[in-house]
Design a protein around this motif. Structure first.
Motif, PDB file in Angstrom:
ATOM      1  N   LYS A  10       1.992   6.959  -7.104  1.00  0.00           N
ATOM      2  CA  LYS A  10       0.909   7.781  -7.672  1.00  0.00           C
ATOM      3  C   LYS A  10       1.352   9.177  -7.998  1.00  0.00           C
ATOM      4  O   LYS A  10       2.232   9.745  -7.567  1.00  0.00           O
ATOM      5  N   GLY A  44       0.822  -1.208   0.000  1.00  0.00           N
ATOM      6  CA  GLY A  44       0.000   0.000   0.000  1.00  0.00           C
ATOM      7  C   GLY A  44       0.856   1.258   0.000  1.00  0.00           C
ATOM      8  O   GLY A  44       0.591   2.207  -0.740  1.00  0.00           O
ATOM      9  N   VAL A  45       1.907   1.268   0.822  1.00  0.00           N
ATOM     10  CA  VAL A  45       2.810   2.420   0.881  1.00  0.00           C
ATOM     11  C   VAL A  45       3.527   2.592  -0.455  1.00  0.00           C
ATOM     12  O   VAL A  45       3.630   3.716  -0.974  1.00  0.00           O
ATOM     13  N   GLU A  60       2.511   1.590  -3.423  1.00  0.00           N
ATOM     14  CA  GLU A  60       1.559   2.021  -4.444  1.00  0.00           C
ATOM     15  C   GLU A  60       1.230   3.496  -4.284  1.00  0.00           C
ATOM     16  O   GLU A  60       1.072   4.209  -5.268  1.00  0.00           O
ATOM     17  N   GLU A  61       1.116   3.975  -3.052  1.00  0.00           N
ATOM     18  CA  GLU A  61       0.852   5.396  -2.807  1.00  0.00           C
ATOM     19  C   GLU A  61       2.032   6.237  -3.282  1.00  0.00           C
ATOM     20  O   GLU A  61       1.844   7.326  -3.813  1.00  0.00           O
TER      21      GLU A  61
END
Length: 85
Positions: free
Chosen positions: A85, A78-79, A81-82
């Motif tokens: 962005k 998650g980190v 992927e963030e």
């Protein structure tokens, strides 16, 4: 970009396989119930049952550790992927 796509696809496949852990928990529970219902007829059988129960406890412990690692890896993904962005 191609490597990142492959990594993303691989990661998603891994995460989708998470339901297998719940399946493992069901199998462990089922085995635990079966072992508790079996009545050994000899000392040898009794010892075998104790070993089987101990092995099952170790399997439960390892599954819990794996579940914790999966959660940690999901957080890391998650980190990452963030960050992309």
């Amino acid at each position: 970009v191609e490597i990142m796509t492959d990594l993303s696809a691989l990661t998603r496949k891994f995460l989708l396989g998470e339901s297998r852990i719940a399946g493992v928990a069901s199998y462990i529970q089922n085995l635990s119930e079966i072992l508790s219902q079996v009545r050994p007829r000899s000392r040898t059988d009794e010892r075998r049952m104790e070993i089987a129960k101990e092995n099952l406890r170790e399997i439960k412990r390892h599954v819990r550790k794996l579940e914790e690692k999966v959660i940690l890896l999901e957080e890391h993904i998650g980190v990452l992927e963030e960050g992309n962005k």
